[in-house]
Every structure is written in structure tokens, then in C-alpha cells.
Design a protein around this motif. Sequence first.
Motif, short mmCIF file in Angstrom:
data_model
loop_
_atom_site.label_atom_id
_atom_site.label_comp_id
_atom_site.label_asym_id
_atom_site.label_seq_id
_atom_site.Cartn_x
_atom_site.Cartn_y
_atom_site.Cartn_z
N PHE A 17 -38.25 -38.23 -31.48
CA PHE A 17 -38.93 -37.38 -30.61
C PHE A 17 -38.14 -37.37 -29.30
O PHE A 17 -38.05 -36.15 -28.85
CB PHE A 17 -40.18 -38.03 -30.30
N LEU A 18 -37.69 -38.32 -28.87
CA LEU A 18 -36.96 -38.31 -27.47
C LEU A 18 -35.57 -37.52 -27.78
O LEU A 18 -34.88 -36.93 -27.12
CB LEU A 18 -36.35 -39.75 -27.28
N SER A 19 -34.94 -37.82 -28.85
CA SER A 19 -33.64 -37.10 -29.13
C SER A 19 -34.05 -35.58 -29.46
O SER A 19 -33.29 -34.72 -28.93
CB SER A 19 -33.19 -37.39 -30.70
N LYS A 20 -35.21 -35.17 -29.81
CA LYS A 20 -35.58 -33.73 -30.04
C LYS A 20 -35.74 -33.22 -28.66
O LYS A 20 -35.26 -31.89 -28.48
CB LYS A 20 -36.81 -33.44 -30.89
N LEU A 21 -36.25 -33.89 -27.76
CA LEU A 21 -36.32 -33.21 -26.39
C LEU A 21 -35.19 -33.45 -25.32
O LEU A 21 -35.04 -33.03 -24.55
CB LEU A 21 -37.63 -33.93 -25.80
#
Length: 337
Positions: free
Chosen positions: A232-236
Amino acid sequence: MKLRIASRKSALALVQTRWVAARIREVHPDVEVEEVHVVTQGDIILDKPLMNIGGKGLFVSEVEQCIVDGRADIAVHSMKDVPGELAEGLRMLCVPAREDAHDVLVTKEGVEIDDLPAGAKIGTSSLRRSSQLKAHRPDLAFATLRGNVPTRLGKLDEGQYDGIILAAAGILRLGLAEGRPHWTIPQEICIPAVGQGVLGIEGREDDARVQELLAHLEDPKTRTEVTAERAFLSKLEGSCKVPIAGHAQLRDGGRRLTMHAMVGSLDGTKILSGASDCYVNETGDALLGEARTLGIEIGEGLLAKGAGELVREAIAAVERSQKTGNGSGGGNFGKWS
């Protein structure tokens, strides 16, 4: 057999490193552990918010370099400090079971956040915490707080703050929770940081000897949860310049993976949140693949709601602060934990 563990010299880092060493020796009593102490730039520069001097990766990169240079075999990190990409040839060899992931409000009386008077000064170095707590209590005054856990508690005791926000895992591992009035902040008010409460043991990906020493410490449940959170962090494209949170839980005996996440404005006036779950029937790498998919899907959902604009606005505001020099003393800018 000798095992060299790289560690920062802070009280919490050493407690975490020595916990890992003790767990290894319980199963492998012949192992001799040597601590390789590292003082990072994040430990030295305490008068500026972390995002003004390179972000939370400062706590990791110099420790990680000890492994790259061959001065250490492994390093013990707080996963919430670990950047999305590790140095070439290294990987997170082991993820032990998670400690309490909540944040806590520490005050002299142990009051809840709703019982604080208007204008109470709250210390935190985290954009994530201040954004969510401003949304809940916009009448409080949030101020930058740096230093290790004992230092932060000392500033509270001196009266510099009416309350401070810390990670529950930190005060628990340091043995400071007993006798210290505090209130556990519900996740409905403040979603934890990605990787909060989790240790990551980093080493060389081809070091079979070390992997064998660590095998009994691996917790598949925690690794699954952290995999979803970091996807999730990487996607954002989350960083220390953005108020962002993500917390996953593997429930129902490992059959259902849930996750809650948020992206907020720096002033807390806009919070975008998302949640989802999935039933899982896989194990091993296949389960981790499902966890990544869940994290990415939640990230995509928040982007569809406008999270990308919030991310860009937050980064621009922090970079303006850096250029004008206003980010070192105020309460608006900190780190994304």
C-alpha cells in the motif's frame, strides 16, 4: 560461531537488538553475539524534523551499510523506519511476531484525548499522528518532538508538553509502560504507521547460515500483514513528507486478511480512508502475493478518491518549509510514522 549485529545506540534499538540476540541463543547457545554500534545522522541532528534531513531512512541506511561493507552479518530495524527498497543483495531475512501496533497518549494523569483542555500542547514528530489527531481534536496545539523515548518522556515531565504521542511498542519494549500514565489511542481515531510494532532483521540474501539461525523467529502472520502494508505504501509513494497510515491484520485463524488505511492533509482538515478484506486459502509466497494485491487495491482506491492530490500538496508544503527554513521549530512537520 560469531554473529555480528549492527544496531543504533539508542536505548530502544539496543533493547530490540538484545532481544533478538537472546532469542537466537535460546535455540543456538553456541552463538557468540557481537554488537556493532552505529550512530546515524538521524541520531545526531535532533533540532530539525526528519523529513528536512533525509527522512526516517537515515535511521536505517547507515546501519544497513555495515552489512554491505561486511562489518556486520545482520541488522535489527523497526519496520516503520525501513524504506521501500533495500540495498542490493540484502533482504529482510526474518520478521518476528508483532508487538502492540497502537499509538499511546502519554500525560501526567493518563487522560484520554477527549479530556484534554482546548489549547493543550501535544508533542509528536509524526505527520501521520498529527493529521489524524488534528482531525479528531482541531483545538489542540501540536508541536514538534524529537529525541529517543526517554528524552521525550523527560520533556513531558519537565512540563514542555501537556502530552506526547508515542508508539505503544516502544514503551512496552523499554519496560516503561508500567507506572507511566498513558491512554491507548483507538485505531478508529489514529491508524498506526505501516510496519508499526514490527521488527525486521536484515541480512545478505545469500547467507544461508544466518537464515538458519533466524528461522525459528519468523512469524508468517506478521510478515503477511507487513507485506500488505508496504505494498500500500509503495502504491501511494508514501514518504516522511506525507501523512499516511496503513494497518493490516490476519484474522479468523489466518483465513481473512483485513486492512485499514488513510492519507490526510497536513492540517487534518481532509482525511481519506479506505478499508478492505479478503479471504485467503494460500500459504507461503502465494499468501504474500495475496497480501500485496490487497495493499495495492486499497492504495488504488484511495488514489481514485483524490489521495494523489493530497500527497502532492503535502510534499509541496514540506518542500516549501525546507526552502524557507520554517520546518525546524514548528509543530506542523515531522515524520510519517
